[in-house]
Design an enzyme around this catalytic site. Structure first.
Site, PDB file in Angstrom:
ATOM      1  N   ASP A 113       0.856  -1.190   0.000  1.00 14.17           N
ATOM      2  CA  ASP A 113       0.000   0.000   0.000  1.00 14.17           C
ATOM      3  C   ASP A 113       0.897   1.248   0.000  1.00 14.17           C
ATOM      4  O   ASP A 113       1.367   1.673  -1.048  1.00 14.17           O
ATOM      5  CB  ASP A 113      -0.919  -0.075   1.223  1.00 14.17           C
ATOM      6  CG  ASP A 113      -1.973   1.014   1.226  1.00 14.17           C
ATOM      7  OD1 ASP A 113      -2.143   1.685   0.209  1.00 14.17           O
ATOM      8  OD2 ASP A 113      -2.629   1.207   2.273  1.00 14.17           O
ATOM      9  N   PHE A 162     -10.334  -0.255   1.099  1.00 15.71           N
ATOM     10  CA  PHE A 162      -9.870  -1.293   2.009  1.00 15.71           C
ATOM     11  C   PHE A 162     -10.569  -2.606   1.643  1.00 15.71           C
ATOM     12  O   PHE A 162     -11.786  -2.645   1.494  1.00 15.71           O
ATOM     13  CB  PHE A 162     -10.206  -0.913   3.455  1.00 15.71           C
ATOM     14  CG  PHE A 162      -9.604  -1.847   4.457  1.00 15.71           C
ATOM     15  CD1 PHE A 162      -8.301  -1.674   4.892  1.00 15.71           C
ATOM     16  CD2 PHE A 162     -10.336  -2.910   4.963  1.00 15.71           C
ATOM     17  CE1 PHE A 162      -7.735  -2.546   5.804  1.00 15.71           C
ATOM     18  CE2 PHE A 162      -9.776  -3.782   5.886  1.00 15.71           C
ATOM     19  CZ  PHE A 162      -8.477  -3.594   6.306  1.00 15.71           C
ATOM     20  N   ASP A 169      -7.001  -9.190   6.117  1.00 17.27           N
ATOM     21  CA  ASP A 169      -7.949  -9.229   7.231  1.00 17.27           C
ATOM     22  C   ASP A 169      -8.501  -7.855   7.583  1.00 17.27           C
ATOM     23  O   ASP A 169      -7.901  -6.827   7.263  1.00 17.27           O
ATOM     24  CB  ASP A 169      -7.269  -9.789   8.483  1.00 17.27           C
ATOM     25  CG  ASP A 169      -6.271  -8.789   9.091  1.00 17.27           C
ATOM     26  OD1 ASP A 169      -5.372  -8.343   8.368  1.00 17.27           O
ATOM     27  OD2 ASP A 169      -6.421  -8.443  10.273  1.00 17.27           O
TER      28      ASP A 169
HETATM   29  P1  IMP Z   1       2.003  -0.512   3.708  1.00 14.44           P
HETATM   30  O1  IMP Z   1       3.138  -0.452   4.683  1.00 14.44           O
HETATM   31  O2  IMP Z   1       1.172   0.734   3.759  1.00 14.44           O
HETATM   32  O3  IMP Z   1       2.401  -0.865   2.315  1.00 14.44           O
HETATM   33  O4  IMP Z   1       0.989  -1.564   4.260  1.00 14.44           O
HETATM   34  C1  IMP Z   1       1.096  -2.908   4.078  1.00 14.44           C
HETATM   35  C2  IMP Z   1       0.204  -3.578   5.090  1.00 14.44           C
HETATM   36  O5  IMP Z   1      -1.011  -2.826   5.271  1.00 14.44           O
HETATM   37  C3  IMP Z   1      -0.258  -4.909   4.592  1.00 14.44           C
HETATM   38  O6  IMP Z   1       0.650  -5.926   4.908  1.00 14.44           O
HETATM   39  C4  IMP Z   1      -1.597  -5.070   5.301  1.00 14.44           C
HETATM   40  O7  IMP Z   1      -1.404  -5.570   6.597  1.00 14.44           O
HETATM   41  C5  IMP Z   1      -2.116  -3.670   5.437  1.00 14.44           C
HETATM   42  N1  IMP Z   1      -3.126  -3.305   4.440  1.00 14.44           N
HETATM   43  C6  IMP Z   1      -3.028  -2.307   3.528  1.00 14.44           C
HETATM   44  N2  IMP Z   1      -4.143  -2.238   2.785  1.00 14.44           N
HETATM   45  C7  IMP Z   1      -4.961  -3.218   3.233  1.00 14.44           C
HETATM   46  C8  IMP Z   1      -6.285  -3.654   2.839  1.00 14.44           C
HETATM   47  O8  IMP Z   1      -6.936  -3.137   1.927  1.00 14.44           O
HETATM   48  N3  IMP Z   1      -6.791  -4.702   3.565  1.00 14.44           N
HETATM   49  C9  IMP Z   1      -6.114  -5.311   4.571  1.00 14.44           C
HETATM   50  N4  IMP Z   1      -4.892  -4.932   4.965  1.00 14.44           N
HETATM   51  C10 IMP Z   1      -4.323  -3.897   4.294  1.00 14.44           C
END
Ligand code: IMP
Length: 200
Positions: A113, A162, A169
């Protein structure tokens, strides 16, 4: 399906508003990724590293579509929290069992993300001098990327929403849905509705 099985399925899915990516599309894409990876890594004895917990569904499906010898290891990070995420803070709660110096490492992710989590983990792995380090993620959310990361294999680009299912989850639930789905507004706690996660 028996009445009991039907009742259990309804309990699991009643918080869902819409299926975004059906099971068949995921299966098809995972097969394609498996074929591409098998071709690219032939003769390189790669080590696949997954980050728990969300990745284990994808990792298990992907491995069964890979036709070359591979080894597998996992790391685990502290569970997702809004505060930690905003600061790019990640706590390693389980390290690798395998040394990766000189190895061809393919890092397997469920979703990227902002990229903060992945960036932290890649820096950590790079400091151990692998021969190569690439990323394969089944889901990519490009809208809130804060760090430019190179993702060699991507399953699906997701909209700025989301999502749950196929390992992802909401408060530890819905990981076992075989598809990717959106949640109903009433499933979400009010505190999260206004967050930058675009939960609804
Ligand atoms: P980042 O550090 O923002 O790239 O986030 C990665 C983590 O965010 C993932 O491993 C998930 O745990 C969580 N995450 C981000 N978007 C979602 C979503 O749409 N559903 C569930 N978990 C998410």
């Amino acid at each position: 399906m028996t009445t009991d099985e039907n009742k259990m399925l309804q309990e699991l899915t009643h918080g869902i508003s819409e299926v975004l990516i059906p099971e068949e599309s995921i299966n098809q894409r995972v097969s394609e990724l498996g074929a591409a990876i098998s071709q690219d890594y032939e003769g390189r004895n790669p080590l696949f590293i997954g980050v728990l917990k969300g990745v284990f569904f994808f990792m298990a499906d992907l491995l069964r579509k890979v036709t070359i010898p591979v080894e597998v290891d996992f790391i685990a990070i502290s569970s997702y929290s809004l505060e930690a995420r905003d600061k790019g803070f990640v706590r390693l709660v389980k390290d690798l069992d395998t040394p990766i110096t000189g190895r061809h490492v393919l890092f397997i992710e469920d979703v990227v993300d902002t990229g903060l989590t992945l960036n932290y983990l890649l820096q950590n792995l790079n400091s151990r001098s692998p021969a190569s380090l690439e990323v394969c993620t089944i889901f990519n959310k490009p809208h809130h990327r804060l760090i430019d990361l190179s993702l060699k294999y991507v399953g699906f680009d997701l909209p700025d929403r989301f999502v749950v299912g196929y390992g992802l989850d909401y408060r530890e639930r819905y990981r076992n849905l075989p598809y990717v789905a959106l949640l109903k507004a009433q499933t979400i706690t009010p505190a999260l509705r206004g967050s930058n996660l675009n939960i609804i």
